[in-house]
Write an enzyme that holds these catalytic residues in place. Structure first.
Site, PDB file in Angstrom:
ATOM      1  N   GLU A  99      46.162  41.803  48.651  1.00  0.00           N
ATOM      2  CA  GLU A  99      45.749  41.380  47.357  1.00  0.00           C
ATOM      3  C   GLU A  99      46.561  40.191  46.810  1.00  0.00           C
ATOM      4  O   GLU A  99      45.986  38.982  46.499  1.00  0.00           O
ATOM      5  CB  GLU A  99      45.627  42.428  46.215  1.00  0.00           C
ATOM      6  CG  GLU A  99      45.351  42.103  44.962  1.00  0.00           C
ATOM      7  CD  GLU A  99      43.898  41.344  44.727  1.00  0.00           C
ATOM      8  OE1 GLU A  99      43.149  41.515  45.739  1.00  0.00           O
ATOM      9  OE2 GLU A  99      43.701  40.892  43.484  1.00  0.00           O
ATOM     10  N   LYS A 104      32.575  33.775  40.191  1.00  0.00           N
ATOM     11  CA  LYS A 104      32.943  35.061  39.369  1.00  0.00           C
ATOM     12  C   LYS A 104      31.967  36.292  39.836  1.00  0.00           C
ATOM     13  O   LYS A 104      32.656  37.411  40.264  1.00  0.00           O
ATOM     14  CB  LYS A 104      32.953  35.125  38.072  1.00  0.00           C
ATOM     15  CG  LYS A 104      33.582  36.427  37.108  1.00  0.00           C
ATOM     16  CD  LYS A 104      35.100  36.277  37.308  1.00  0.00           C
ATOM     17  CE  LYS A 104      35.605  37.684  36.986  1.00  0.00           C
ATOM     18  NZ  LYS A 104      36.934  37.864  37.349  1.00  0.00           N
ATOM     19  N   ASN A 155      34.550  47.451  17.040  1.00  0.00           N
ATOM     20  CA  ASN A 155      35.404  47.303  18.234  1.00  0.00           C
ATOM     21  C   ASN A 155      35.895  48.247  18.726  1.00  0.00           C
ATOM     22  O   ASN A 155      36.896  48.452  17.908  1.00  0.00           O
ATOM     23  CB  ASN A 155      35.851  45.947  18.519  1.00  0.00           C
ATOM     24  CG  ASN A 155      36.691  45.718  19.556  1.00  0.00           C
ATOM     25  OD1 ASN A 155      36.405  46.101  20.718  1.00  0.00           O
ATOM     26  ND2 ASN A 155      37.850  45.163  19.340  1.00  0.00           N
ATOM     27  N   GLY A 156      35.599  48.963  19.884  1.00  0.00           N
ATOM     28  CA  GLY A 156      36.512  50.260  20.172  1.00  0.00           C
ATOM     29  C   GLY A 156      35.326  51.222  20.579  1.00  0.00           C
ATOM     30  O   GLY A 156      34.578  51.099  21.138  1.00  0.00           O
ATOM     31  N   ARG A 163      34.929  38.215  24.683  1.00  0.00           N
ATOM     32  CA  ARG A 163      35.264  39.548  24.549  1.00  0.00           C
ATOM     33  C   ARG A 163      33.937  40.428  24.886  1.00  0.00           C
ATOM     34  O   ARG A 163      33.939  41.725  24.868  1.00  0.00           O
ATOM     35  CB  ARG A 163      35.570  40.011  22.997  1.00  0.00           C
ATOM     36  CG  ARG A 163      36.803  39.375  22.483  1.00  0.00           C
ATOM     37  CD  ARG A 163      36.901  39.522  21.009  1.00  0.00           C
ATOM     38  NE  ARG A 163      37.444  40.883  21.070  1.00  0.00           N
ATOM     39  CZ  ARG A 163      38.832  41.333  21.324  1.00  0.00           C
ATOM     40  NH1 ARG A 163      39.647  40.397  21.584  1.00  0.00           N
ATOM     41  NH2 ARG A 163      38.872  42.638  21.067  1.00  0.00           N
ATOM     42  N   GLU A 196      43.338  31.892  46.883  1.00  0.00           N
ATOM     43  CA  GLU A 196      42.379  31.571  46.329  1.00  0.00           C
ATOM     44  C   GLU A 196      42.331  30.686  44.949  1.00  0.00           C
ATOM     45  O   GLU A 196      41.507  29.956  44.533  1.00  0.00           O
ATOM     46  CB  GLU A 196      41.359  32.740  45.693  1.00  0.00           C
ATOM     47  CG  GLU A 196      42.124  33.662  44.551  1.00  0.00           C
ATOM     48  CD  GLU A 196      41.062  34.783  44.237  1.00  0.00           C
ATOM     49  OE1 GLU A 196      41.513  35.858  43.889  1.00  0.00           O
ATOM     50  OE2 GLU A 196      39.802  34.619  44.264  1.00  0.00           O
ATOM     51  N   CYS A 209      34.750  44.303  22.260  1.00  0.00           N
ATOM     52  CA  CYS A 209      33.429  43.592  21.544  1.00  0.00           C
ATOM     53  C   CYS A 209      34.548  42.625  20.409  1.00  0.00           C
ATOM     54  O   CYS A 209      35.533  42.501  20.284  1.00  0.00           O
ATOM     55  CB  CYS A 209      32.813  44.748  20.376  1.00  0.00           C
ATOM     56  SG  CYS A 209      32.313  45.913  21.570  1.00  0.00           S
ATOM     57  N   TRP A 239      30.273  44.244  24.129  1.00  0.00           N
ATOM     58  CA  TRP A 239      30.670  44.680  25.368  1.00  0.00           C
ATOM     59  C   TRP A 239      30.390  46.060  25.327  1.00  0.00           C
ATOM     60  O   TRP A 239      30.948  46.936  24.970  1.00  0.00           O
ATOM     61  CB  TRP A 239      32.106  44.440  25.492  1.00  0.00           C
ATOM     62  CG  TRP A 239      32.646  44.862  27.002  1.00  0.00           C
ATOM     63  CD1 TRP A 239      33.354  46.180  27.166  1.00  0.00           C
ATOM     64  CD2 TRP A 239      32.309  44.234  28.214  1.00  0.00           C
ATOM     65  NE1 TRP A 239      33.440  46.389  28.443  1.00  0.00           N
ATOM     66  CE2 TRP A 239      33.089  45.253  29.284  1.00  0.00           C
ATOM     67  CE3 TRP A 239      31.947  43.234  28.717  1.00  0.00           C
ATOM     68  CZ2 TRP A 239      32.983  44.963  30.580  1.00  0.00           C
ATOM     69  CZ3 TRP A 239      31.609  42.910  30.110  1.00  0.00           C
ATOM     70  CH2 TRP A 239      32.302  43.920  30.902  1.00  0.00           C
ATOM     71  N   HIS A 256      53.556  43.190  66.397  1.00  0.00           N
ATOM     72  CA  HIS A 256      52.401  42.997  67.449  1.00  0.00           C
ATOM     73  C   HIS A 256      51.817  41.613  67.167  1.00  0.00           C
ATOM     74  O   HIS A 256      50.523  41.463  67.575  1.00  0.00           O
ATOM     75  CB  HIS A 256      51.568  44.111  67.094  1.00  0.00           C
ATOM     76  CG  HIS A 256      52.053  45.602  67.134  1.00  0.00           C
ATOM     77  ND1 HIS A 256      52.542  45.990  68.448  1.00  0.00           N
ATOM     78  CD2 HIS A 256      52.440  46.481  66.311  1.00  0.00           C
ATOM     79  CE1 HIS A 256      52.764  47.297  68.262  1.00  0.00           C
ATOM     80  NE2 HIS A 256      52.813  47.286  66.960  1.00  0.00           N
ATOM     81  N   LYS A 299      44.943  36.611  46.300  1.00  0.00           N
ATOM     82  CA  LYS A 299      45.276  35.830  44.785  1.00  0.00           C
ATOM     83  C   LYS A 299      45.926  34.346  45.091  1.00  0.00           C
ATOM     84  O   LYS A 299      45.601  33.517  44.659  1.00  0.00           O
ATOM     85  CB  LYS A 299      46.470  36.847  44.448  1.00  0.00           C
ATOM     86  CG  LYS A 299      46.146  37.133  42.609  1.00  0.00           C
ATOM     87  CD  LYS A 299      44.980  37.591  42.346  1.00  0.00           C
ATOM     88  CE  LYS A 299      43.634  37.854  42.721  1.00  0.00           C
ATOM     89  NZ  LYS A 299      42.897  38.666  42.670  1.00  0.00           N
TER      90      LYS A 299
HETATM   91  C1  F6R Z   1      39.231  37.760  43.841  1.00  0.00           C
HETATM   92  C2  F6R Z   1      37.910  38.151  43.226  1.00  0.00           C
HETATM   93  C3  F6R Z   1      36.974  38.707  44.232  1.00  0.00           C
HETATM   94  C4  F6R Z   1      36.265  39.730  43.841  1.00  0.00           C
HETATM   95  C5  F6R Z   1      34.780  40.039  44.782  1.00  0.00           C
HETATM   96  C6  F6R Z   1      34.044  41.261  44.342  1.00  0.00           C
HETATM   97  O1  F6R Z   1      39.972  37.656  42.926  1.00  0.00           O
HETATM   98  O2  F6R Z   1      37.748  38.213  42.252  1.00  0.00           O
HETATM   99  O3  F6R Z   1      37.386  38.953  45.580  1.00  0.00           O
HETATM  100  O4  F6R Z   1      37.075  40.790  43.702  1.00  0.00           O
HETATM  101  O5  F6R Z   1      34.016  38.978  44.856  1.00  0.00           O
HETATM  102  O6  F6R Z   1      33.360  41.017  43.073  1.00  0.00           O
HETATM  103  P1  F6R Z   1      32.994  42.444  42.124  1.00  0.00           P
HETATM  104  O7  F6R Z   1      34.150  43.037  42.064  1.00  0.00           O
HETATM  105  O8  F6R Z   1      32.365  41.816  40.889  1.00  0.00           O
HETATM  106  O9  F6R Z   1      31.910  42.951  43.007  1.00  0.00           O
END
Ligand code: F6R
Length: 620
Positions: free
Chosen positions: A492, A615, A101-102, A27, A499, A2, A75, A515, A496
């Site tokens: 992963e 996001k 916050n905490g 936050r 993207e 928070c 949060w 293969h 990363k």
């Molecule tokens: C990659 C990324 C996406 C999310 C995916 C699922 O860096 O952020 O691949 O992991 O869209 O999102 P959540 O976890 O919010 O369901």
């Protein structure tokens, strides 16, 4: 996570406090609130569910005026996001206001005994106990009452407290949550982070754990828990506002990468006490968990990679059949789940449309659904039978980093929790693994400290890659190879990288290379090989030799001190501290994230908001 702000001065406190909150919205933004002293020295407050803008709309209709006050952007951890649970929280007589916050881990036992002593609680939050404790200990000296109150608390806190009888001051305190003092002329500030107050002062004092702060218009005093005075000189901050919001980091992604030791520490503090694992909000009976004959893990993107790692963890230590699936596949393929299946859905945002649909599908088929989720009050958290929150705090960068390692950490603890319920591991073994687990934050910090200065090794490799890529007429690409519990990390790492840098990258189980993917190996690909000490270490060495024999460029992630692997004439080396193989994915995630970050930075891309991505993916 928070954000809190406190102001004591001669200007309009409401304007300063709400502007400060806006700068702390990174936050959390579930609800916001403010309290000020009016001319008569009474505490007046407004609070509202939603972002700070919702609060400012309330303040337009029902204005407050004052020159001293405290504020909060939330949060949620304890209690759903609503107006009542929004801060500030008050004591029984509305004479004391607190923002926090905490997490107060022992809030329930404190609350129970305060209720017996006659205190009335209005909210479901852990924070409210602080207001009532200060009320209990107040004997005419707020600083003294706060000192006594915080000695009762377990967990983490940064707080600002005001009392009707002392309308010229604010008291602050901190343990394991950030708090700074801004020192001004005829005004002083408290805040969770520098951006909140940078517009007014650049002279900052960092409050340390166990310190109590007392600010009025002219004075700032800091004392320890025994009441002894601590002399602290302000430091001058030269950041601009943009830099400050990112805590001095150039991007949110980098900031979030560097937050990971703190996130895992928080998970440890919240979940482990007395060598036992606690999931207070789980809400699925232990019997139901033990009864599950199989487990399905369902998620998207990065969360799916955490889930795939969870398959390795759970199968190894609970001896239960586990499969992992992407949500978009699961929901359309008539999956075999029923009342004997525990379905674990994983989501940072808690709003991903495919995962939500998979959850509903699983419940329709009578499976119990457990969500591992970062956002309290999200649809996935609400609709599941049980939930475990990951406590990673808000993740701003689109590319997920700290949410991923928080998901991994939560899955580790859930695995050990299940192993205990199912008696598939001995108590001693669980204790031993928990002790190893508790070392992760310091191993993460050690790893990150190697890469915190500009021009570090990984940044340098990224620069070399760009030159190589241009020389190869853009034919270069990345291939990530790993085995066993780190295979999902290969996926992963590749995700990363692609993207945020838009360069082709694939992750493969190293044993599958022969293969098919081996056909890709010539002098163009950069092959990232996860070759830390593990039971498949020798196999990985052979894979590296196969890549080298065909001219590929090898970037090897190895265990610090492994000199023998260097004889393979690796092109680039990233070493990480020695760690139990089972826990290694959390540590290995760090160089993978940093490599993606630095490559994207070399190419000058918009790292925090890469093209075409969002996001929270709320469409199918
Ligand atoms: C990659 C990324 C996406 C999310 C995916 C699922 O860096 O952020 O691949 O992991 O869209 O999102 P959540 O976890 O919010 O369901």
């Amino acid at each position: 996570m928070c954000g809190i702000v406190g102001y004591v001065g001669r200007k309009d406190a409401v304007d300063i406090l709400t502007k400060g909150l806006k700068r702390l919205e990174y936050r959390g933004y579930d609800s916001a609130g403010i309290a000020v002293f009016n001319d008569a020295g009474e505490i007046l407050f407004r609070k509202k569910k939603g972002k700070v803008n919702e609060l400012t709309q309330v303040l337009e209709k029902e204005p407050l005026a004052g020159t001293i006050g405290i504020s909060h952007t939330r949060w949620s951890t304890h209690g759903v996001p609503n107006d009542v649970n929004a801060h500030p929280h008050l004591d029984c007589k509305s004479e004391i206001a607190v923002v926090h916050n905490g997490i107060i881990e022992n809030f329930q036992e404190l609350k129970d005994s305060l209720i017996i002593e006659g205190h009335n609680f209005a909210s479901d939050t852990d924070t409210e106990v602080i207001a009532h404790l200060v009320e209990k200990f107040y004997e005419g000296n707020l600083e003294e009452a706060v000192r006594k109150a915080v000695k009762e608390l377990r967990g983490s806190y940064a707080i600002c407290v005001m009392h009707k009888n002392e309308p010229d001051r604010i008291i602050g305190a901190r343990l394991d949550s950030p708090l700074i003092i801004g020192v001004g002329k005829d005004e002083n500030f408290l805040a969770s982070d520098i951006p909140a107050i940078l517009e007014y002062t650049r002279d900052i004092v960092y409050v340390k754990n166990g310190e109590i702060v007392n600010i009025d218009v002219e004075n700032v005093t800091v004392k320890n828990l025994d009441g002894a005075r601590i002399e602290k000189a302000p430091e001058r901050i030269e950041w601009d506002i943009g830099q400050a919001e990112k805590g001095g980091f150039s991007h949110f992604m980098l900031k979030e990468i560097f937050e990971q030791p703190e996130v895992i520490k928080k998970i440890i503090n919240t979940r482990i006490s007395d060598d036992s694992i606690h999931f207070d909000e789980l809400k699925i009976d232990e019997d139901e968990l033990v009864k599950a004959r199989n487990i399905a893990i369902v998620a998207c993107g990065t969360a799916y990679h955490a889930g795939l790692t969870g398959k390795y963890m759970l199968e190894e230590y609970t001896r239960t059949p586990v499969w992992a699936d992407t949500s978009s596949e699961f929901r359309y393929r008539d999956p075999i789940v029923n009342k004997d299946t525990l379905v674990i859905v994983i989501s940072q945002s808690g709003e991903t449309a495919d995962t939500l649909a998979a959850l509903r599908e699983a419940r329709k088929r009578n499976a119990k659904v457990l969500a591992i989720c970062n956002v309290l009050g999200s649809s996935i958290a609400r609709e599941s039978d049980g939930v475990i929150f990951t406590h990673a705090g808000p993740e701003i960068a689109v590319a997920s980093t700290k949410a991923y390692t928080a998901q991994l950490a939560t899955l580790y603890l859930f695995t050990l929790y299940m192993a205990k319920l199912k008696c598939s591991l001995s108590e001693e073994k669980i204790k031993e693994l928990l002790n190893e687990f508790k070392n992760i934050p310091s191993l993460l910090s050690e790893t990150l400290s190697r890469y915190e200065v500009e021009g570090n090794e990984i940044a340098h490799y990224a620069r070399d890659f760009k030159a190589y890529y241009e020389k190869s007429h853009t034919k270069s690409f990345f291939l990530y190879l790993a085995r066993n519990i780190n295979y999902p990390n290969a996926l992963e790492g590749a995700l990363k990288l692609k993207e945020i840098s838009y360069i082709s990258a694939e992750g493969y189980p190293a044993g599958e290379m022969k293969h098919g993917p081996i056909a890709l190996i010539d002098e163009n690909p950069w092959v990232i090989c996860i070759a830390t000490k593990s039971r498949t270490y020798e196999k990985m060495r052979s894979n590296i030799q196969e890549v080298k024999a065909r001219g590929g460029i090898v970037v090897a992630i190895i265990t610090t001190g492994d000199e023998s692997i260097k004889s393979l004439k690796l092109n680039y080396i990233i070493d990480i501290p020695e760690i139990h193989e089972f826990f290694s994915p959390i540590l290995i995630a760090i160089p993978l994230q940093l490599l993606a970050y630095y490559v994207a930075r070399e190419f000058g891309y918009d790292i925090d908001q890469p093209r075409n991505l969002a996001k929270s993916v709320t469409v199918e």
